[in-house]
Design a protein around this motif. Structure first.
Motif, PDB file in Angstrom:
ATOM      1  N   LEU A 192       6.071   0.406  -6.767  1.00  0.00           N
ATOM      2  CA  LEU A 192       4.909  -0.465  -6.934  1.00  0.00           C
ATOM      3  C   LEU A 192       5.305  -1.888  -6.553  1.00  0.00           C
ATOM      4  O   LEU A 192       6.205  -2.471  -7.161  1.00  0.00           O
ATOM      5  N   GLU A 193       4.634  -2.426  -5.550  1.00  0.00           N
ATOM      6  CA  GLU A 193       4.815  -3.840  -5.203  1.00  0.00           C
ATOM      7  C   GLU A 193       3.963  -4.650  -6.149  1.00  0.00           C
ATOM      8  O   GLU A 193       2.741  -4.502  -6.159  1.00  0.00           O
ATOM      9  N   LEU A 194       4.588  -5.524  -6.888  1.00  0.00           N
ATOM     10  CA  LEU A 194       3.852  -6.263  -7.911  1.00  0.00           C
ATOM     11  C   LEU A 194       3.445  -7.637  -7.395  1.00  0.00           C
ATOM     12  O   LEU A 194       4.168  -8.259  -6.610  1.00  0.00           O
ATOM     13  N   ALA A 195       2.282  -8.099  -7.846  1.00  0.00           N
ATOM     14  CA  ALA A 195       1.797  -9.434  -7.477  1.00  0.00           C
ATOM     15  C   ALA A 195       2.717 -10.488  -8.077  1.00  0.00           C
ATOM     16  O   ALA A 195       3.243 -10.322  -9.180  1.00  0.00           O
ATOM     17  N   ASP A 196       2.908 -11.550  -7.345  1.00  0.00           N
ATOM     18  CA  ASP A 196       3.751 -12.652  -7.818  1.00  0.00           C
ATOM     19  C   ASP A 196       3.075 -13.414  -8.942  1.00  0.00           C
ATOM     20  O   ASP A 196       1.860 -13.430  -9.076  1.00  0.00           O
ATOM     21  N   GLY A 197       3.881 -14.051  -9.743  1.00  0.00           N
ATOM     22  CA  GLY A 197       3.401 -15.080 -10.648  1.00  0.00           C
ATOM     23  C   GLY A 197       2.508 -14.592 -11.760  1.00  0.00           C
ATOM     24  O   GLY A 197       1.647 -15.308 -12.229  1.00  0.00           O
ATOM     25  N   ASN A 198       2.678 -13.370 -12.188  1.00  0.00           N
ATOM     26  CA  ASN A 198       1.884 -12.867 -13.296  1.00  0.00           C
ATOM     27  C   ASN A 198       2.709 -12.703 -14.566  1.00  0.00           C
ATOM     28  O   ASN A 198       2.281 -12.050 -15.495  1.00  0.00           O
ATOM     29  N   GLY A 199       3.871 -13.287 -14.565  1.00  0.00           N
ATOM     30  CA  GLY A 199       4.708 -13.156 -15.758  1.00  0.00           C
ATOM     31  C   GLY A 199       5.211 -11.731 -15.909  1.00  0.00           C
ATOM     32  O   GLY A 199       5.386 -11.015 -14.926  1.00  0.00           O
ATOM     33  N   ASP A 200       5.396 -11.325 -17.135  1.00  0.00           N
ATOM     34  CA  ASP A 200       5.950 -10.006 -17.413  1.00  0.00           C
ATOM     35  C   ASP A 200       4.860  -8.943 -17.296  1.00  0.00           C
ATOM     36  O   ASP A 200       3.915  -8.934 -18.074  1.00  0.00           O
ATOM     37  N   LEU A 201       5.007  -8.067 -16.323  1.00  0.00           N
ATOM     38  CA  LEU A 201       3.996  -7.040 -16.087  1.00  0.00           C
ATOM     39  C   LEU A 201       4.387  -5.687 -16.665  1.00  0.00           C
ATOM     40  O   LEU A 201       3.701  -4.693 -16.434  1.00  0.00           O
ATOM     41  N   SER A 202       5.493  -5.633 -17.393  1.00  0.00           N
ATOM     42  CA  SER A 202       5.998  -4.318 -17.778  1.00  0.00           C
ATOM     43  C   SER A 202       5.008  -3.564 -18.670  1.00  0.00           C
ATOM     44  O   SER A 202       4.909  -2.342 -18.585  1.00  0.00           O
ATOM     45  N   GLY A 203       4.247  -4.279 -19.482  1.00  0.00           N
ATOM     46  CA  GLY A 203       3.253  -3.608 -20.317  1.00  0.00           C
ATOM     47  C   GLY A 203       2.189  -2.922 -19.489  1.00  0.00           C
ATOM     48  O   GLY A 203       1.855  -1.758 -19.716  1.00  0.00           O
ATOM     49  N   LYS A 204       1.673  -3.663 -18.487  1.00  0.00           N
ATOM     50  CA  LYS A 204       0.662  -3.072 -17.615  1.00  0.00           C
ATOM     51  C   LYS A 204       1.217  -1.909 -16.808  1.00  0.00           C
ATOM     52  O   LYS A 204       0.547  -0.891 -16.608  1.00  0.00           O
ATOM     53  N   VAL A 205       2.447  -2.053 -16.339  1.00  0.00           N
ATOM     54  CA  VAL A 205       3.045  -0.974 -15.554  1.00  0.00           C
ATOM     55  C   VAL A 205       3.175   0.287 -16.414  1.00  0.00           C
ATOM     56  O   VAL A 205       2.882   1.395 -15.964  1.00  0.00           O
ATOM     57  N   GLU A 206       3.590   0.108 -17.657  1.00  0.00           N
ATOM     58  CA  GLU A 206       3.715   1.286 -18.546  1.00  0.00           C
ATOM     59  C   GLU A 206       2.356   1.960 -18.763  1.00  0.00           C
ATOM     60  O   GLU A 206       2.264   3.193 -18.806  1.00  0.00           O
ATOM     61  N   GLU A 207       1.319   1.144 -18.907  1.00  0.00           N
ATOM     62  CA  GLU A 207      -0.030   1.710 -19.054  1.00  0.00           C
ATOM     63  C   GLU A 207      -0.410   2.525 -17.816  1.00  0.00           C
ATOM     64  O   GLU A 207      -0.959   3.632 -17.927  1.00  0.00           O
ATOM     65  N   ILE A 208      -0.140   1.952 -16.639  1.00  0.00           N
ATOM     66  CA  ILE A 208      -0.459   2.661 -15.390  1.00  0.00           C
ATOM     67  C   ILE A 208       0.295   3.987 -15.325  1.00  0.00           C
ATOM     68  O   ILE A 208      -0.242   5.017 -14.905  1.00  0.00           O
ATOM     69  N   CYS A 209       1.544   3.967 -15.761  1.00  0.00           N
ATOM     70  CA  CYS A 209       2.334   5.202 -15.754  1.00  0.00           C
ATOM     71  C   CYS A 209       1.701   6.254 -16.658  1.00  0.00           C
ATOM     72  O   CYS A 209       1.521   7.405 -16.249  1.00  0.00           O
ATOM     73  N   ARG A 210       1.384   5.822 -17.882  1.00  0.00           N
ATOM     74  CA  ARG A 210       0.862   6.796 -18.848  1.00  0.00           C
ATOM     75  C   ARG A 210      -0.496   7.338 -18.432  1.00  0.00           C
ATOM     76  O   ARG A 210      -0.804   8.516 -18.617  1.00  0.00           O
ATOM     77  N   LYS A 211      -1.342   6.452 -17.847  1.00  0.00           N
ATOM     78  CA  LYS A 211      -2.702   6.865 -17.535  1.00  0.00           C
ATOM     79  C   LYS A 211      -2.834   7.555 -16.195  1.00  0.00           C
ATOM     80  O   LYS A 211      -3.760   8.341 -15.975  1.00  0.00           O
TER      81      LYS A 211
END
Lengths: 81, 81
Positions: free
Chosen positions: B47-66
């Motif tokens: 996953l290429e993540l957008a710059d400058g959004n701070g810590d995205l690990s929570g959102k990434v985990e949600e995407i994984c689970r869903k």
């Protein structure tokens, strides 16, 4: 060198269209997440290697080229643990 | 923490039958290689993540689970680079 496990990562070469990745990216957008700008998909295979056969990396590379990856459109890399 | 790329590895839980892995192991044997004692297959997504959004690990985990993993039969892990 004794290898216990080889993990083979197979991914599409750069420039090769990845419809699965495009579909996933679109799905992520549709779910309301705007933080993912691109998705590439790939496969991996964990090979449990037989003990005491010395360096198996040559054989593993052969297996990758002949069976696990399609060298026309895919690259592979191997990690030993 | 600025994340540029997240690699999500999805694999079947231990104990869940992996027919693709079994088939590949058999194919390797049929090709004449006797050095591989087991094969487990999995998928990964870069996953290429957008710059400058701070810590995205929570959102990434949600995407994984869903979306990316089926939590009933699969585990996932995420690596950030």
């Amino acid at each position: 060198m004794k290898n216990k496990k080889a993990v083979v990562y197979v991914r599409l070469k750069e420039g090769v269209l990845d419809p699965q990745g495009v579909t996933i990216q679109r799905a992520i957008l549709n779910m309301g997440y705007d933080v993912v700008e691109g998705v590439r998909s790939g496969r991996f295979f964990e090979l449990e290697l037989a003990d005491g056969n010395g360096d198996l990396s040559g054989k593993v590379e052969e297996i990758c080229r002949k069976l696990l990856a399609n060298p026309v459109i895919e690259d592979f890399s191997v990690e030993y643990t």
